[in-house]
Design a protein around this motif. Structure first.
Motif, PDB file in Angstrom:
ATOM      1  N   VAL A 246       0.736  -1.327  -0.212  1.00 60.54           N
ATOM      2  CA  VAL A 246       0.027  -0.095   0.003  1.00 60.54           C
ATOM      3  C   VAL A 246       0.920   1.343   0.001  1.00 60.54           C
ATOM      4  CG1 VAL A 246      -1.769   1.142   1.059  1.00 60.54           C
ATOM      5  CG2 VAL A 246      -2.035  -1.321   1.193  1.00 60.54           C
ATOM      6  N   VAL A 247       1.760   1.324   1.028  1.00 59.15           N
ATOM      7  CA  VAL A 247       2.621   2.599   1.145  1.00 59.15           C
ATOM      8  C   VAL A 247       3.884   2.353   0.592  1.00 59.15           C
ATOM      9  CG1 VAL A 247       3.697   4.180   2.596  1.00 59.15           C
ATOM     10  CG2 VAL A 247       1.288   3.176   3.235  1.00 59.15           C
ATOM     11  N   ASN A 248       4.122   2.849  -0.619  1.00 61.36           N
ATOM     12  CA  ASN A 248       5.477   2.788  -1.178  1.00 61.36           C
ATOM     13  C   ASN A 248       6.421   3.760  -0.857  1.00 61.36           C
ATOM     14  OD1 ASN A 248       6.098   0.251  -3.288  1.00 61.36           O
ATOM     15  ND2 ASN A 248       3.913   0.823  -3.740  1.00 61.36           N
ATOM     16  N   ARG A 249       6.050   4.795  -0.326  1.00 64.40           N
ATOM     17  CA  ARG A 249       6.980   5.835  -0.244  1.00 64.40           C
ATOM     18  C   ARG A 249       7.328   6.006   1.446  1.00 64.40           C
ATOM     19  NH1 ARG A 249       5.289  11.899  -0.065  1.00 64.40           N
ATOM     20  NH2 ARG A 249       5.009  11.354   2.021  1.00 64.40           N
ATOM     21  N   SER A 250       8.527   6.033   1.822  1.00 66.46           N
ATOM     22  CA  SER A 250       9.025   6.303   3.157  1.00 66.46           C
ATOM     23  C   SER A 250       8.414   7.370   4.030  1.00 66.46           C
ATOM     24  CB  SER A 250      10.664   6.055   3.265  1.00 66.46           C
ATOM     25  OG  SER A 250      10.889   6.309   4.773  1.00 66.46           O
ATOM     26  N   ASN A 251       8.085   7.251   5.225  1.00 70.20           N
ATOM     27  CA  ASN A 251       7.492   8.326   5.702  1.00 70.20           C
ATOM     28  C   ASN A 251       8.331   8.594   6.972  1.00 70.20           C
ATOM     29  OD1 ASN A 251       4.823   9.629   5.242  1.00 70.20           O
ATOM     30  ND2 ASN A 251       4.188   7.805   4.738  1.00 70.20           N
ATOM     31  N   PHE A 252       9.615   7.872   7.174  1.00 69.94           N
ATOM     32  CA  PHE A 252      10.593   7.948   8.434  1.00 69.94           C
ATOM     33  C   PHE A 252      11.262   9.353   7.967  1.00 69.94           C
ATOM     34  CE2 PHE A 252       9.499   3.343   8.392  1.00 69.94           C
ATOM     35  CZ  PHE A 252       9.374   3.243   9.574  1.00 69.94           C
ATOM     36  N   GLU A 253      11.376  10.129   9.334  1.00 68.95           N
ATOM     37  CA  GLU A 253      12.051  11.338   9.443  1.00 68.95           C
ATOM     38  C   GLU A 253      12.908  11.306  10.675  1.00 68.95           C
ATOM     39  OE1 GLU A 253       9.002  14.292   7.314  1.00 68.95           O
ATOM     40  OE2 GLU A 253       9.106  14.207   9.541  1.00 68.95           O
ATOM     41  N   ILE A 254      13.847  12.045  10.531  1.00 68.53           N
ATOM     42  CA  ILE A 254      14.400  12.597  12.097  1.00 68.53           C
ATOM     43  C   ILE A 254      14.199  14.105  11.922  1.00 68.53           C
ATOM     44  CG2 ILE A 254      16.607  13.185  13.146  1.00 68.53           C
ATOM     45  CD1 ILE A 254      17.703  10.451  12.287  1.00 68.53           C
TER      46      ILE A 254
ATOM     47  N   GLY B 144      18.510   8.266   0.704  1.00 70.69           N
ATOM     48  CA  GLY B 144      18.679   6.886   0.388  1.00 70.69           C
ATOM     49  C   GLY B 144      18.248   5.630   0.978  1.00 70.69           C
ATOM     50  N   VAL B 145      17.417   6.003   2.008  1.00 72.37           N
ATOM     51  CA  VAL B 145      16.721   4.906   2.654  1.00 72.37           C
ATOM     52  C   VAL B 145      15.495   4.698   2.374  1.00 72.37           C
ATOM     53  CG1 VAL B 145      16.696   3.772   4.986  1.00 72.37           C
ATOM     54  CG2 VAL B 145      18.287   5.605   4.595  1.00 72.37           C
ATOM     55  N   PRO B 146      15.068   4.276   1.247  1.00 72.65           N
ATOM     56  CA  PRO B 146      13.674   4.149   0.575  1.00 72.65           C
ATOM     57  C   PRO B 146      12.953   2.888   1.024  1.00 72.65           C
ATOM     58  CG  PRO B 146      15.104   3.965  -0.921  1.00 72.65           C
ATOM     59  CD  PRO B 146      15.854   3.970   0.033  1.00 72.65           C
ATOM     60  N   VAL B 147      12.753   2.732   2.184  1.00 71.54           N
ATOM     61  CA  VAL B 147      12.020   1.457   2.522  1.00 71.54           C
ATOM     62  C   VAL B 147      10.705   1.442   2.628  1.00 71.54           C
ATOM     63  CG1 VAL B 147      11.993  -0.339   4.235  1.00 71.54           C
ATOM     64  CG2 VAL B 147      13.910   0.730   3.864  1.00 71.54           C
ATOM     65  N   PRO B 148       9.818   0.672   1.536  1.00 69.41           N
ATOM     66  CA  PRO B 148       8.551   0.736   1.434  1.00 69.41           C
ATOM     67  C   PRO B 148       8.004   0.285   2.730  1.00 69.41           C
ATOM     68  CG  PRO B 148       9.387  -0.288  -0.283  1.00 69.41           C
ATOM     69  CD  PRO B 148      10.501  -0.409   0.653  1.00 69.41           C
ATOM     70  N   GLU B 149       6.798   0.951   3.063  1.00 70.32           N
ATOM     71  CA  GLU B 149       6.048   0.805   4.629  1.00 70.32           C
ATOM     72  C   GLU B 149       4.977  -0.328   4.561  1.00 70.32           C
ATOM     73  OE1 GLU B 149       5.644   4.705   5.817  1.00 70.32           O
ATOM     74  OE2 GLU B 149       7.652   5.040   5.898  1.00 70.32           O
ATOM     75  N   ASP B 150       3.769   0.161   4.758  1.00 70.35           N
ATOM     76  CA  ASP B 150       2.631  -0.760   4.866  1.00 70.35           C
ATOM     77  C   ASP B 150       2.344  -1.567   3.688  1.00 70.35           C
ATOM     78  OD1 ASP B 150       2.675   0.879   7.226  1.00 70.35           O
ATOM     79  OD2 ASP B 150       0.305   1.501   6.961  1.00 70.35           O
TER      80      ASP B 150
ATOM     81  N   GLU C 190      14.431  -5.595  -3.348  1.00 70.01           N
ATOM     82  CA  GLU C 190      15.948  -6.052  -3.147  1.00 70.01           C
ATOM     83  C   GLU C 190      16.640  -5.059  -2.601  1.00 70.01           C
ATOM     84  OE1 GLU C 190      16.874  -7.274  -7.176  1.00 70.01           O
ATOM     85  OE2 GLU C 190      15.875  -9.141  -6.832  1.00 70.01           O
ATOM     86  N   ALA C 191      16.330  -3.734  -2.617  1.00 72.32           N
ATOM     87  CA  ALA C 191      17.251  -2.629  -1.995  1.00 72.32           C
ATOM     88  C   ALA C 191      16.886  -2.943  -0.527  1.00 72.32           C
ATOM     89  CB  ALA C 191      16.735  -1.271  -2.640  1.00 72.32           C
ATOM     90  N   SER C 192      15.656  -3.074  -0.160  1.00 73.04           N
ATOM     91  CA  SER C 192      15.369  -3.355   1.395  1.00 73.04           C
ATOM     92  C   SER C 192      15.914  -4.431   1.888  1.00 73.04           C
ATOM     93  CB  SER C 192      13.562  -3.441   1.418  1.00 73.04           C
ATOM     94  OG  SER C 192      12.843  -2.216   0.856  1.00 73.04           O
ATOM     95  N   CYS C 193      15.791  -5.564   1.087  1.00 73.62           N
ATOM     96  CA  CYS C 193      16.421  -6.703   1.491  1.00 73.62           C
ATOM     97  C   CYS C 193      17.859  -6.640   1.849  1.00 73.62           C
ATOM     98  CB  CYS C 193      16.264  -8.030   0.769  1.00 73.62           C
ATOM     99  SG  CYS C 193      14.484  -8.510   0.686  1.00 73.62           S
ATOM    100  N   ALA C 194      18.622  -5.870   0.820  1.00 72.58           N
ATOM    101  CA  ALA C 194      20.071  -5.549   1.140  1.00 72.58           C
ATOM    102  C   ALA C 194      20.473  -5.089   2.397  1.00 72.58           C
ATOM    103  CB  ALA C 194      20.420  -5.003  -0.279  1.00 72.58           C
ATOM    104  N   MET C 195      19.309  -3.920   2.546  1.00 70.46           N
ATOM    105  CA  MET C 195      19.804  -2.991   3.887  1.00 70.46           C
ATOM    106  C   MET C 195      19.745  -3.866   5.198  1.00 70.46           C
ATOM    107  SD  MET C 195      17.513   0.069   4.911  1.00 70.46           S
ATOM    108  CE  MET C 195      16.555  -0.802   5.974  1.00 70.46           C
TER     109      MET C 195
END
Lengths: 338, 789
Positions: free
Chosen positions: A107-115, A212-218, A305-310
């Motif tokens: 559902v959520v493909n864009r990261s919402n994580f912030e500092i 560069g930390v684009p981890v998909p979410e929900d 695959e990017a998420s898995c790599a991380m």
């Protein structure tokens, strides 16, 4: 295209025959475990339920709220729940931990994580936090949970070493300047700060996706066994859920109302403007904008695959499941079949 | 009838009411202004006091908890914690402090690497007990542990909804540090905020005043709208009230002021109902919460509004009474005016008896009534006087008119007077002044050759003058006829007038006799302006010689005849002093010189043109100035050269003749004779016709009038045919009758009034070239001459 009238008649007869089969008595009971308390983050599922999209697919869906003491993946793993909403990183982690989840729809493909950091942590005239490097040696509160990996990846990528404090349910420590920065979701904590007297101009925000930390979410998950046993059920659920999201996007006011109804029933300490903000942000990170970037409801191989790599890098998981195994495309496979 | 009265009544009423209304409005406005300021000042003081008192009480409640917690922490700091003793100790502490709802201690275990221990006692339904199971990990994540642990100092955590208490609660949490600085324990004490909310609910803030308790993070702890509590912040409310997701700036700024722990008072538009309100705010010192009390301005001013309504009611009733009083006053003032107006209206219609209002007071209206009454009396007598004067004036005017008629009626006015005489050119004009003057002129042919002319001016004006003029004119003419001598005539008339001239009036007069054949002019002057003589060429002159005194001034005056011979067509102009003394607007007289010049310049003209020309010039000279005297001019000239020689019968024997008996039947014979003659002598038919008609006329005339007896008489006709004329002589022995002496017929007069035969003679004169008459041997001889074309 179909010029033969007999074919039309046959199709009509088929519909007439099928529709009565989907009576209320024959709805299939399933449950959906939410990742967190009722909030706009889940507005699409509320709409699917309220607008009868689930029912239309022959499903009687019970939505179970998550929260600090309620773990959706574990519930599904234990067989209490049919489906759950969780983040990709969490799902992969849980899979390795023995809960064989598969993705039905992303559902959520864009990261919402912030500092979020105080721009001037030491008051006027002191050193300011304007760039990630300014966080070096600063007290930063980070969620203790499975979200932590992404922040570690961020710090590593920026080559900084802040003093990390745990972050739990509130931002009180940050607000009281017990920390100079804190972790936040754009759709939730960030706006929560604004609603508690913090001015945007006093903050510096580092969205992890921008670094560069684009981890998909929900995503919508089910046990692999469930998927294999009844892909039609999974597809139907995924399809109805995405339809709910489409509806929420087209009718944000209705989606907000549906959210508020649930929030008020649960007596949760939130408010309508906050839920409106959250809905808008969730929709923005679920539906691609004009520039595209992803397909609504799908997880791309590259992203996966990017998420898995991380996760592999930070040892969260030891081995990554195959894309084809983990990502079922339940939603798209069935959409195409329609 | 009503409207003028009404307008005055209304003007008076509105003036009085308007004045009173303005004063009332000013008083109300001023009292509104000053009292609202007073009320607001009072309310501000009161609001501040309420806020302060409430904050103090909250602080006191929280202070007790703080003291208790700190005391507990102090007692824990020294020793290692004995888990067994902790529970009873906490229970006893909780029992001793009934307003505290729970106490908890999290403590570091002595074993290395061990988790924190946690003991919590709470009050459930009034019974104090240690919680059998606590999730230490979960509690350690909660703010009450988390904050003091990482901040290293005691904290009031944010208020929260306690699901066990089912109330909003707040926890005070104190960290206890070991001597080495590590965290030894955390002591926390939770109290319900129900008491504080009740305290705020009980504040007397009036109908729409409200108290709001805000947490240090802007969350509503206590709010009149219960749903706001613990879920809304002041900023979220501002956001929902703002546009496009932006917080309402006014409310957001207010919230920041409150969160900054400021004390103060601000006027703002309350967001809940958008009413102007006063907000008093003050922080709770221990927790950093902010208590604010909002009171709408409307509520503060409500008593004033009520008072204003009462004042306005009283004012309106007073105004109504004042209106009645002023209308009554106005009516009492205008009633006599109304009556006076009616009386004036009737006065205008001629009614002098209309009743006047009674004079009751000596005020302006009373004086007006008195004056009006006096005016009416004066007017009445004035009108009577005017009536008499007018009657007298009318009488005078009618007398003047009569005099006028006498004057104009007595002088000859028919011109030319002798149309058959082409040797005489005479014209006269008299223009009377507005008041009757006494000018006169006269003329008459004494015989064929002698013309009598006279002009005169009676001293004085009016009826007596005109009467004297009439007498003078008549006397002069009749005397002249009798004596044919100007000097003697004047002397005789003078004597006649002077005798019995009691009024001492006199006439200046000039008279003379002009021989038309010879141009010899005999004249005499009785004090009159000298007449003018203007020859056709050569210098003109005034006949100035020796005038005698005016007629009627004294008796036995002798006048002298003067002689002058007028050349052919020499002009004689007689005039009165009305001409020479005519005044211009610049008081310049017309003068003799000017007269001379004008007459000389136009001497070529005939008499009528000349006289008109003089008149025009006199009028031009006067140029609108009022004519003060009669203006009279008489101009005459004899034209001997133009005189017709009377028809005469040739000496030779007639070419043909006929004698007819004096009978009408003989007319046919005469016609036949004339026709025969015409034929034999070649007389053209037109002339024959004219001769025939003239002869018929004369023959019938003679037959009809010449003979008074019935005897047979003979009328003899003789005819001569000359080269280009025909002469006919008619002889009868009837009564003498000179047709040439007959005046021209008054053709304007009615047919019955005309003299018999007058028209016939006139006809003969017109058709024949010449007619002469003579009486010879007791016979009338008329000779007619007709020229042939």
């Amino acid at each position: 295209m179909m010029k033969h009238p007999g074919l039309w008649l046959a199709l009509g007869a088929l519909i007439v025959a099928v529709v009565p089969c989907r009576g209320a008595a024959e709805l299939r009971p399933v449950s959906l475990y939410l990742q967190w308390d009722h909030q706009s983050q889940f507005a699409g599922y509320y709409m699917a339920q309220d607008k009868g999209f689930y029912e239309a697919e022959g499903l009687d869906v019970t939505i179970v709220r998550g929260g600090p003491n309620c773990l959706p993946c574990e519930s599904v793993g234990a067989g209490k729940g049919t489906f759950c909403i969780t983040m990709l990183a969490t799902a992969l982690e849980k899979r390795e931990a023995g809960i064989p989840l598969v993705l039905l729809a992303q559902v959520v493909n864009r990261s919402n994580f912030e500092i979020v950091a105080w721009k001037k942590p030491g008051g006027e005239g002191g050193p300011e936090i304007l760039a990630p490097k300014d966080l070096q040696g600063r007290r930063v509160t980070i969620w203790e949970t499975d979200f932590r990996t992404q922040y570690t990846a961020f710090f590593d990528s920026q080559g900084i070493h802040p003093e990390v404090l745990p972050q739990y349910y509130t931002l009180s420590l940050f607000l009281r300047h017990g920390a100079d920065a804190c972790s936040a979701m754009r759709y939730n904590e960030y706006h929560w700060l604004l609603q508690h007297g913090v001015r945007e101009e006093d903050l510096t925000v580092f969205p992890l996706g921008d670094y560069g930390v684009p981890v998909p979410e929900d995503g919508i998950y089910a046990l692999e066994s469930t998927w294999k046993a009844d892909p039609a059920l999974c597809s139907a659920f995924a399809r109805a859920s995405l339809k709910g999201w489409e509806y929420a996007r087209a009718h944000p006011d209705e989606a907000l109302a549906a959210t508020m109804t649930r929030v008020e029933e649960a007596n949760l300490p939130t408010n309508r403007p906050h839920m409106r903000w959250m809905l808008e942000e969730i929709l923005n990170s679920s539906f691609p904008d004009a520039n595209g970037g992803w397909t609504f409801g799908s997880l791309s191989r590259a992203s996966y695959e990017a998420s898995c790599a991380m996760l592999l890098k930070y040892g969260v998981i030891a081995a990554a499941p195959k894309y084809e195994t983990f990502v079922t495309k339940a939603e798209s496979g069935n959409v195409e079949s329609q | 009838m009503w409207s003028p009265n009404k307008s005055l009544v209304w003007r008076l009423s509105i003036l009085i009411l308007g004045g009173a209304g303005l004063v009332l409005a000013a008083v109300l406005l001023f009292s509104q202004f000053s009292q609202s300021r007073l009320l607001i000042r009072q309310q501000c003081a009161q609001g501040e006091q309420i806020t302060l008192a409430s904050v103090n009480r909250i602080n006191e409640m929280l202070g007790r908890v703080q003291t208790l917690t700190q005391a507990a922490a102090l007692s824990l700091s020294a020793d290692a914690i004995d888990e067994e003793k902790l529970s009873p100790w906490l229970e006893s502490l909780l029992t001793a402090n009934p307003d505290v709802s729970s106490l908890a201690v999290a403590y570091a275990r002595t074993e290395p690497g061990a988790k924190f221990g946690l003991t919590r006692v709470s009050r459930a339904d009034g019974i104090v007990a240690t919680d059998p199971f606590v999730d230490v990990d979960h509690e350690m994540m909660q703010d009450w542990c988390y904050l003091p642990r990482h901040l290293g100092q005691p904290v009031w955590v944010e208020p929260f909804f306690d699901p066990i208490l089912k109330e909003t609660a707040v926890t005070y949490s104190v960290p206890v540090h070991a001597p080495d600085g590590s965290l030894h324990a955390i002591v926390a004490c939770e109290i319900s905020l129900q008491g504080i909310r009740e305290l705020l609910d009980e504040l007397d803030l009036g109908e729409s005043g409200m108290a709001i308790l805000l947490s240090a993070q802007g969350v509503y702890i206590s709010h009149p709208v219960r749903s706001y509590e613990m879920s809304q912040t002041m900023f979220s409310v501002a956001e929902s009230l703002g546009e496009n997701g932006k917080p309402l700036p006014e409310l957001a700024n207010l919230a920041r002021t409150l969160l900054a722990c400021e004390t103060g008072l601000t006027k703002y538009r309350r967001s809940a109902d958008d009413t102007p309100s006063y907000i008093f705010y003050r922080p709770v010192p221990l927790t950093g919460w902010s208590l604010s009390v909002t009171i709408p301005e409307e509520q503060i001013l409500a008593p004033l509004k009520k008072q204003n309504a009462i004042n306005l009611t009283i004012g309106l009733i007073g105004g109504f009474l004042l209106l009645i009083a002023s209308v009554m006053l106005a009516f009492s003032l205008t009633k006599p005016l109304h009556q006076l107006a009616a009386a004036a209206g009737r006065l205008a219609m001629g009614d002098f008896e209309a009743p006047l209002p009674k004079v009751r007071r000596g005020d302006e209206i009373g004086r007006l009534t008195t004056s009006f009454s006096q005016m009416r009396e004066d007017l009445k007598s004035y009108i009577e006087e005017l009536t008499n004067t007018t009657a007298a004036k009318e009488k005078i005017a009618s007398e003047l008119a009569i005099a006028h008629q006498i004057q104009l009626g007595i002088v000859p006015k028919l011109f030319p007077p002798y149309p058959d005489r082409n040797d005489l050119d005479l014209f006269a004009a008299l223009e009377p002044a507005r008041e009757v003057g006494g000018d006169l002129y006269d003329f008459a042919l004494l015989d064929e050759d002698h013309l009598y002319v006279a002009i005169g001016d009676v001293s004085g004006k009016g009826v007596p003058a005109s009467l004297l003029m009439a007498v003078g004119k008549t006397l002069l003419k009749s005397t002249m006829h009798a004596v044919r001598d100007p000097a003697r005539t004047l002397a005789m008339v003078n004597d006649e007038l002077a005798a019995g001239n009691d009024s001492c009036m006199f006439i200046t007069a000039f008279c003379g006799i002009l021989n038309l054949s010879s141009g010899h002019f005999t004249y005499a002057n009785a004090g009159h302006n000298p007449p003018l003589l203007i020859p056709l060429s050569g210098p003109p002159k005034y006949l100035r010689a020796r005038p005698g005194p005016a007629l009627g001034a004294m008796e036995n005056v002798r006048y002298r005849n003067m002689d002058e011979t007028l050349s052919d067509r020499e002009l004689l102009v007689l005039y009165t002093d009305g001409v020479t003394e005519a005044m211009s607007t610049s008081s310049e007289m017309f003068g003799e010189d000017r007269l001379l010049a004008i007459v000389t310049a136009s001497r070529e003209n005939d008499a009528e043109t000349l006289v008109s020309h003089i008149m025009e010039n006199v009028h031009k000279h006067a140029s609108g100035a009022e004519q003060s005297d009669d203006i009279t001019i008489l101009a005459v000239r004899s034209c001997a050269s133009a005189r017709k020689s009377p028809a005469a019968q040739p000496a030779r024997a007639p070419d043909t003749s006929i004698a007819l008996e004096n009978k009408r039947e003989k007319l046919d014979e005469m016609v036949a004779w004339l026709e025969a003659a015409s034929e034999s002598f070649g007389i053209p038919p037109a002339e024959t016709m004219a001769l025939n008609l003239a002869l018929e006329e004369w023959f019938v005339n003679v037959v009809s009038y010449a003979f008074s007896d019935s005897a047979r008489h003979e009328i003899l006709l003789r005819l001569w045919k000359e080269q280009n004329r025909v002469i006919v002589a008619i002889e009868d022995d009837g009564a003498p009758f000179d047709p040439t002496a007959q005046a021209a017929p008054n053709t304007a007069a009615g047919i019955e009034e005309r003299q018999i035969g007058g028209l016939g003679i006139h006809f003969i004169r017109k058709t024949m070239n010449s007619m002469s008459y003579s009486r010879e041997n007791g016979k009338n001889l008329v000779v007619l001459e007709k020229h042939l074309a």
